[in-house]
Design an enzyme around this catalytic site. Structure first.
Site, PDB file in Angstrom:
ATOM      1  N   GLU A 193       9.888 -16.651  -5.910  1.00  0.00           N
ATOM      2  CA  GLU A 193      11.055 -16.845  -5.054  1.00  0.00           C
ATOM      3  C   GLU A 193      11.400 -18.323  -4.865  1.00  0.00           C
ATOM      4  O   GLU A 193      11.459 -18.831  -3.746  1.00  0.00           O
ATOM      5  CB  GLU A 193      10.824 -16.176  -3.692  1.00  0.00           C
ATOM      6  CG  GLU A 193      10.648 -14.679  -3.828  1.00  0.00           C
ATOM      7  CD  GLU A 193      10.584 -13.913  -2.509  1.00  0.00           C
ATOM      8  OE1 GLU A 193      10.918 -12.750  -2.500  1.00  0.00           O
ATOM      9  OE2 GLU A 193      10.198 -14.495  -1.495  1.00  0.00           O
ATOM     10  N   GLU A 218       9.211  -7.157  -7.262  1.00  0.00           N
ATOM     11  CA  GLU A 218       8.870  -6.812  -5.873  1.00  0.00           C
ATOM     12  C   GLU A 218       9.931  -5.885  -5.316  1.00  0.00           C
ATOM     13  O   GLU A 218      11.119  -6.145  -5.468  1.00  0.00           O
ATOM     14  CB  GLU A 218       8.810  -8.048  -4.971  1.00  0.00           C
ATOM     15  CG  GLU A 218       7.583  -8.871  -5.128  1.00  0.00           C
ATOM     16  CD  GLU A 218       7.479  -9.969  -4.066  1.00  0.00           C
ATOM     17  OE1 GLU A 218       7.881  -9.732  -2.911  1.00  0.00           O
ATOM     18  OE2 GLU A 218       7.001 -11.053  -4.424  1.00  0.00           O
TER      19      GLU A 218
HETATM   20  C1  BG6 Z   1       8.509 -11.586  -0.651  1.00  0.00           C
HETATM   21  C2  BG6 Z   1       7.276 -12.374  -0.978  1.00  0.00           C
HETATM   22  O1  BG6 Z   1       9.435 -12.415  -0.090  1.00  0.00           O
HETATM   23  O2  BG6 Z   1       8.412 -10.573   0.289  1.00  0.00           O
HETATM   24  C3  BG6 Z   1       5.963 -11.706  -0.665  1.00  0.00           C
HETATM   25  O3  BG6 Z   1       7.285 -12.784  -2.318  1.00  0.00           O
HETATM   26  C4  BG6 Z   1       6.093 -10.972   0.657  1.00  0.00           C
HETATM   27  O4  BG6 Z   1       4.942 -12.644  -0.696  1.00  0.00           O
HETATM   28  C5  BG6 Z   1       7.178  -9.924   0.535  1.00  0.00           C
HETATM   29  O5  BG6 Z   1       4.910 -10.440   1.142  1.00  0.00           O
HETATM   30  C6  BG6 Z   1       7.368  -9.062   1.758  1.00  0.00           C
HETATM   31  O6  BG6 Z   1       7.580  -9.872   2.880  1.00  0.00           O
HETATM   32  P1  BG6 Z   1       6.702  -9.709   4.188  1.00  0.00           P
HETATM   33  O7  BG6 Z   1       7.119 -10.823   5.065  1.00  0.00           O
HETATM   34  O8  BG6 Z   1       7.026  -8.387   4.733  1.00  0.00           O
HETATM   35  O9  BG6 Z   1       5.287  -9.828   3.751  1.00  0.00           O
END
Ligand code: BG6
Length: 472
Positions: A173, A366
């Site tokens: 990101e 993701e």
């Molecule tokens: C993404 C990141 O932005 O979102 C991850 O690359 C992160 O590292 C994921 O864990 C989910 O976000 P969060 O804040 O719910 O953990």
């Protein structure tokens, strides 16, 4: 769906490994972040203080449990596993002459385990993980010297693991630098500094580093594929009023201004105009333009959790929370427990948007649902809501591939084994298909339990996405 579609899951070293000082690992930027229940409540402390809890110090203890965890991934039929290497295990301070052999040995073992099950690693070189020493002594990515430190680290691991890894991602990101500069770039911006100048200069150094790493990766092994990784979900206009439409389109461009450079090899005219408007003066070396042009990525990977809405804000209207960024409320969408809007169709739109813009293969690295799961007394987790979420997104993903012709390499759902949330440091914001018994303050047995979604995803992979329904 193509037979070689890469189904899998994703994690990040700092959120799962734990063992934060084991094997001569150095302190990383996440090792001095406390827990909190919101992203802005997490403190960055000056060193480690007794009075705080630092959730990343133990993560989900993947460092100890990696064999068990990889066996669970294999049981689900994972074709790939997106993971990151902790830079601080390899170069504890970041500027050492020689790498730390103990750190390298840990990943030797991880890759051997993955090989055993024919799981392809997709490796992020820097997923919110940089040596704290580089922040304190060099000012992090503000400093051009950090480019060489990163390249040395990248070269070390790409050379060492050239027979194990052929998919690499330079920065997780990268465009989050605009919203949360500490996460991808370790930037702590002082009050008397020009925030935009610091951010975009640091981003430039990261872009140069990324481009050099792409070239190196191709030299080390011509089969290597290197990707950028963007935080992205398409921006919708709140109404069809041209002003709203324009706002949404410009927001898309703003989001992608930095990943653009990794894909196209140059800054877009739009991005340069924004720098001019903000009085940002990028300091570039003579060779930078060539480096960027010659180091374009092979694929575009991205995280997708939600779409956003843009438009003129009306009186009394709410902003909704989201992954690092906030936007206007979309009345057509439900939200998760943390207020993130859930939008499966937005994934299809996003895939189309990115492909029409870039025309290179895409990779969803993701996507997932953070939710509070309940472990029953007999060791079950009935996470039907997670299955519903994932299923709805996979339906749209399949439509994008089969009906819209999008070349998609794979799908790695986020946080396949429960891990620490990046935003809040909570453990109760769980994404996994496997439950880890740990609470927000680190207490628990760390025992692993298969959730309902575990068996569901197993079926999805077994049928290459043909069966998405859950069994009764
Ligand atoms: C993404 C990141 O932005 O979102 C991850 O690359 C992160 O590292 C994921 O864990 C989910 O976000 P969060 O804040 O719910 O953990």
């Amino acid at each position: 769906m193509k037979k070689d579609f890469l189904w899998g899951g994703a994690t990040a070293a700092n959120q799962c490994e734990g063992a934060f000082l084991e094997g001569h690992k150095g302190l990383s930027i996440m090792d001095v972040m406390t827990n909190g229940s919101k992203i802005h409540e997490r403190l960055i402390t000056d060193g480690i203080k007794e009075e705080y809890y630092y959730p990343n110090h133990d993560g989900n203890k993947f460092y100890e449990h990696y064999q068990e965890d990889i066996a669970l991934m294999a049981e689900m039929g994972f074709k790939c596993y997106r993971m990151s290497i902790a830079w601080t295990r390899i170069f504890p301070n970041g500027d050492e002459e020689k790498p730390n052999e103990e750190g390298l040995k840990f990943y030797d073992k991880v890759f051997a385990e993955l090989r055993k099950y024919h799981i392809q690693p997709i490796v992020t070189l820097s997923h919110y993980e940089m040596p704290l020493y580089l922040v304190n002594e060099y000012g992090s990515w503000r400093n051009r010297k950090v480019i060489d430190f990163f390249i040395k680290y990248a070269y070390t691991v790409m050379e060492r693991y050239k027979n194990d890894v052929s998919y690499w991602i330079t920065f997780n990101e990268i465009n989050a630098i605009e919203f949360m500069p500490y996460f991808p770039a370790g930037l702590i911006i002082k009050e008397d500094e020009n925030r935009d100048q610091v951010i975009y200069q640091a981003a430039h150094h990261m872009l140069v580093a990324s481009a050099k790493v792409v070239q190196l990766a191709h030299q080390i092994n011509p089969q290597n594929k290197v990707g950028c990784m963007a935080l992205f979900g398409v921006n919708y206009p709140r109404t069809c009023h041209p002003n709203d439409v324009l706002k949404a389109e410009l927001a898309n461009q703003d989001f992608l201004g930095i990943p653009d450079v990794q894909i196209l090899g140059y800054y877009s005219d739009y991005q340069l105009k924004q720098y001019e408007k903000k009085n940002i003066c990028l300091i570039m070396e003579k060779e930078d333009e060539d480096i960027l042009r010659n180091g374009t990525v092979d694929f575009c990977s991205f995280s997708y959790y939600m779409s956003m809405v843009q438009g003129e804000k009306r009186e009394g209207e709410n902003h909704v929370k989201g992954n690092m960024v906030a936007g206007l409320e979309n009345p057509y969408l439900p939200t998760n427990e943390w207020g993130w809007q859930i939008d499966p169709v937005g994934l299809r739109i996003t895939l189309n948007y990115l492909y029409q813009k870039y025309r290179i293969p895409l990779f969803i690295v993701e996507n997932g649902l953070g939710a509070q799961d309940q472990l029953t007394d007999d060791g079950h987790i009935h996470d039907n809501y997670r299955i519903d979420y994932l299923k709805a997104h996979l339906i749209e993903m399949k439509k994008a591939i089969e009906e819209d012709g999008i070349p998609l390499i794979g799908y790695t759902m986020w946080g396949c084994i429960d891990l620490v949330s990046a935003g809040s440091g909570e453990m109760t914001k769980r994404y996994g298909l496997v439950y880890v018994d740990k609470d927000d303050l680190g207490k628990g047995t760390y025992q692993r339990y298969r959730k309902y979604s575990f068996y569901w995803y197993q079926k999805v992979i077994e049928t290459n996405g043909d069966i998405l329904d859950k069994e009764d």
